[in-house]
Scaffold this motif. Structure first.
Motif, PDB file in Angstrom:
ATOM      1  N   THR A 140     -33.675 -43.716  -8.794  1.00 60.96           N
ATOM      2  CA  THR A 140     -33.760 -44.120  -7.380  1.00 60.96           C
ATOM      3  C   THR A 140     -33.337 -45.569  -7.213  1.00 60.96           C
ATOM      4  O   THR A 140     -32.625 -45.920  -6.256  1.00 60.96           O
ATOM      5  CB  THR A 140     -35.202 -43.930  -6.866  1.00 60.96           C
ATOM      6  N   ALA A 141     -33.747 -46.447  -8.140  1.00 63.51           N
ATOM      7  CA  ALA A 141     -33.355 -47.855  -8.061  1.00 63.51           C
ATOM      8  C   ALA A 141     -31.846 -48.010  -8.137  1.00 63.51           C
ATOM      9  O   ALA A 141     -31.252 -48.824  -7.417  1.00 63.51           O
ATOM     10  CB  ALA A 141     -34.014 -48.638  -9.208  1.00 63.51           C
ATOM     11  N   HIS A 142     -31.220 -47.226  -8.989  1.00 65.00           N
ATOM     12  CA  HIS A 142     -29.762 -47.289  -9.107  1.00 65.00           C
ATOM     13  C   HIS A 142     -29.104 -46.859  -7.809  1.00 65.00           C
ATOM     14  O   HIS A 142     -28.100 -47.458  -7.367  1.00 65.00           O
ATOM     15  CB  HIS A 142     -29.316 -46.393 -10.265  1.00 65.00           C
ATOM     16  N   LEU A 145     -29.341 -49.710  -5.216  1.00 64.13           N
ATOM     17  CA  LEU A 145     -28.372 -50.779  -5.469  1.00 64.13           C
ATOM     18  C   LEU A 145     -26.957 -50.342  -5.119  1.00 64.13           C
ATOM     19  O   LEU A 145     -26.164 -51.137  -4.604  1.00 64.13           O
ATOM     20  CB  LEU A 145     -28.444 -51.209  -6.935  1.00 64.13           C
ATOM     21  N   ASP A 146     -26.636 -49.099  -5.388  1.00 64.47           N
ATOM     22  CA  ASP A 146     -25.302 -48.591  -5.049  1.00 64.47           C
ATOM     23  C   ASP A 146     -25.053 -48.627  -3.553  1.00 64.47           C
ATOM     24  O   ASP A 146     -23.920 -48.823  -3.089  1.00 64.47           O
ATOM     25  CB  ASP A 146     -25.140 -47.157  -5.554  1.00 64.47           C
ATOM     26  N   PRO A 152     -23.878 -58.854  -1.280  1.00 64.02           N
ATOM     27  CA  PRO A 152     -22.923 -59.187  -2.352  1.00 64.02           C
ATOM     28  C   PRO A 152     -23.575 -59.875  -3.545  1.00 64.02           C
ATOM     29  O   PRO A 152     -23.085 -59.768  -4.664  1.00 64.02           O
ATOM     30  CB  PRO A 152     -21.919 -60.112  -1.654  1.00 64.02           C
ATOM     31  N   GLU A 153     -24.698 -60.580  -3.317  1.00 63.10           N
ATOM     32  CA  GLU A 153     -25.341 -61.278  -4.436  1.00 63.10           C
ATOM     33  C   GLU A 153     -25.944 -60.311  -5.445  1.00 63.10           C
ATOM     34  O   GLU A 153     -26.276 -60.691  -6.574  1.00 63.10           O
ATOM     35  CB  GLU A 153     -26.428 -62.230  -3.920  1.00 63.10           C
ATOM     36  N   LEU A 154     -26.087 -59.022  -5.035  1.00 64.40           N
ATOM     37  CA  LEU A 154     -26.634 -58.019  -5.937  1.00 64.40           C
ATOM     38  C   LEU A 154     -25.550 -57.144  -6.565  1.00 64.40           C
ATOM     39  O   LEU A 154     -25.861 -56.212  -7.305  1.00 64.40           O
ATOM     40  CB  LEU A 154     -27.630 -57.128  -5.183  1.00 64.40           C
ATOM     41  N   ARG A 155     -24.284 -57.461  -6.281  1.00 62.18           N
ATOM     42  CA  ARG A 155     -23.191 -56.616  -6.743  1.00 62.18           C
ATOM     43  C   ARG A 155     -23.178 -56.503  -8.268  1.00 62.18           C
ATOM     44  O   ARG A 155     -23.010 -55.419  -8.826  1.00 62.18           O
ATOM     45  CB  ARG A 155     -21.852 -57.154  -6.237  1.00 62.18           C
ATOM     46  N   GLU A 156     -23.362 -57.627  -8.946  1.00 52.28           N
ATOM     47  CA  GLU A 156     -23.323 -57.603 -10.403  1.00 52.28           C
ATOM     48  C   GLU A 156     -24.436 -56.751 -10.994  1.00 52.28           C
ATOM     49  O   GLU A 156     -24.273 -56.137 -12.052  1.00 52.28           O
ATOM     50  CB  GLU A 156     -23.443 -59.024 -10.958  1.00 52.28           C
ATOM     51  N   LEU A 210     -33.966 -58.992  -5.895  1.00 50.82           N
ATOM     52  CA  LEU A 210     -33.907 -57.620  -6.388  1.00 50.82           C
ATOM     53  C   LEU A 210     -35.237 -56.914  -6.146  1.00 50.82           C
ATOM     54  O   LEU A 210     -35.266 -55.782  -5.658  1.00 50.82           O
ATOM     55  CB  LEU A 210     -33.583 -57.626  -7.887  1.00 50.82           C
ATOM     56  N   ALA A 211     -36.338 -57.587  -6.466  1.00 47.94           N
ATOM     57  CA  ALA A 211     -37.664 -56.995  -6.289  1.00 47.94           C
ATOM     58  C   ALA A 211     -37.930 -56.696  -4.819  1.00 47.94           C
ATOM     59  O   ALA A 211     -38.453 -55.623  -4.474  1.00 47.94           O
ATOM     60  CB  ALA A 211     -38.733 -57.930  -6.853  1.00 47.94           C
ATOM     61  N   ASP A 212     -37.583 -57.623  -3.935  1.00 46.78           N
ATOM     62  CA  ASP A 212     -37.821 -57.425  -2.499  1.00 46.78           C
ATOM     63  C   ASP A 212     -37.057 -56.207  -1.983  1.00 46.78           C
ATOM     64  O   ASP A 212     -37.592 -55.399  -1.211  1.00 46.78           O
ATOM     65  CB  ASP A 212     -37.413 -58.668  -1.717  1.00 46.78           C
ATOM     66  N   LEU A 213     -35.783 -56.080  -2.397  1.00 49.61           N
ATOM     67  CA  LEU A 213     -34.962 -54.955  -1.939  1.00 49.61           C
ATOM     68  C   LEU A 213     -35.534 -53.632  -2.434  1.00 49.61           C
ATOM     69  O   LEU A 213     -35.707 -52.684  -1.650  1.00 49.61           O
ATOM     70  CB  LEU A 213     -33.526 -55.123  -2.437  1.00 49.61           C
ATOM     71  N   LEU A 214     -35.840 -53.549  -3.723  1.00 52.21           N
ATOM     72  CA  LEU A 214     -36.300 -52.282  -4.284  1.00 52.21           C
ATOM     73  C   LEU A 214     -37.666 -51.904  -3.738  1.00 52.21           C
ATOM     74  O   LEU A 214     -37.920 -50.729  -3.443  1.00 52.21           O
ATOM     75  CB  LEU A 214     -36.351 -52.378  -5.807  1.00 52.21           C
ATOM     76  N   ARG A 215     -38.549 -52.887  -3.582  1.00 57.06           N
ATOM     77  CA  ARG A 215     -39.881 -52.580  -3.053  1.00 57.06           C
ATOM     78  C   ARG A 215     -39.778 -52.038  -1.620  1.00 57.06           C
ATOM     79  O   ARG A 215     -40.489 -51.099  -1.245  1.00 57.06           O
ATOM     80  CB  ARG A 215     -40.764 -53.826  -3.083  1.00 57.06           C
TER      81      ARG A 215
END
Length: 243
Positions: A140-142, A145-146, A152-156, A210-215
């Motif tokens: 689900t996390a993947h 992110l997709d 854009p800062e999470l692209r890598e 990353l944590a904020d987005l996924l949560r």
């Protein structure tokens, strides 16, 4: 009466009298612990190569499985884990000690327990269920992110893989409260292992975004499976570590 020769792995075992006595004392205390003490114990057997650490550890294992009397069944259950053999078998152990994930250690213990103690499979149902839930959470996390094309800062991070990202989240959780310099350096190292080169301060900020987005996208319960190593083993262990 002639004393019977002690054999370990089919070979005579001599000496180490004090070490054996202390180990027997510790075994007894796990059954009747002194007031105010809380077993289990960890015996760390250490020293230069070739001085007999593995043989002594084997002797400890034999002591724990000795029959105490005709009327009293043995109260101890033992597992023999050969970490060198496990390291040759598992790439996840072929790294420095600090880089070995707790899940890898648990997997080795569970595999050994289920191999040596075939009646134990039912004890690990919760562990296997947690593994499946975590794998689903990483998937689900993947997906999250997709779909985060506007970030854009999470692209890598999308190319790092969900397992690597989960490790970064767990490391970040364990470093909470440390000075940003210390936690940032460890996070930067974790990012580097995931193929992302980043400075210490930037690593802390990126991990937080990353944590904020996924949560927000996954929900708190699913996110926690990524960031927290669940304690699914309400078991007490007597451990003998050779190393």
């Amino acid at each position: 009466m002639t004393n019977q020769t002690i054999l370990v792995n089919g070979k005579p075992f001599f000496g180490r009298v004090e070490e054996q006595k202390r180990f027997r004392d510790a075994l007894s205390e796990t059954i009747n612990p002194p007031s105010g003490e809380n077993p289990p114990y960890v015996f760390l057997v250490y020293g230069d190569g070739g001085i007999g650490k593995s043989t002594l550890s084997r002797r400890f294992c034999d002591i724990a499985t000795e029959k105490h009397s005709l009327w009293c069944p043995n109260p101890y259950i033992t597992l023999w884990i050969d970490w060198e053999e496990a390291r040759r078998r598992l790439p996840a152990l072929q790294v420095g000690h600090d880089a070995i994930a707790p899940e890898t250690v648990f997997d080795v213990i569970v595999h050994t327990a289920q191999t040596q103690r075939r009646g134990w499979h039912g004890y690990f149902t919760a562990y296997h269920e947690t593994q499946q839930r975590r794998a689903s959470a990483e998937h689900t996390a993947h997906q999250v992110l997709d779909s985060a094309t506007e970030r854009p800062e999470l692209r890598e991070l999308r190319s790092a893989g969900a397992t690597a990202l989960a490790k970064i989240l767990r490391i970040g959780s364990s470093l909470a409260g440390l000075p940003i310099g210390n936690s940032g350096e460890q996070l930067a190292k974790a990012f580097l292992e995931a193929g992302i080169q980043i400075g210490a301060e930037a690593a802390v900020g990126l991990r937080q975004r990353l944590a904020d987005l996924l949560r927000a996208q996954m929900g708190a319960d699913t996110y926690d499976l990524l960031s927290i190593l669940s304690n699914t083993w309400p078991m007490r262990w007597l451990m003998v570590s050779d190393g």
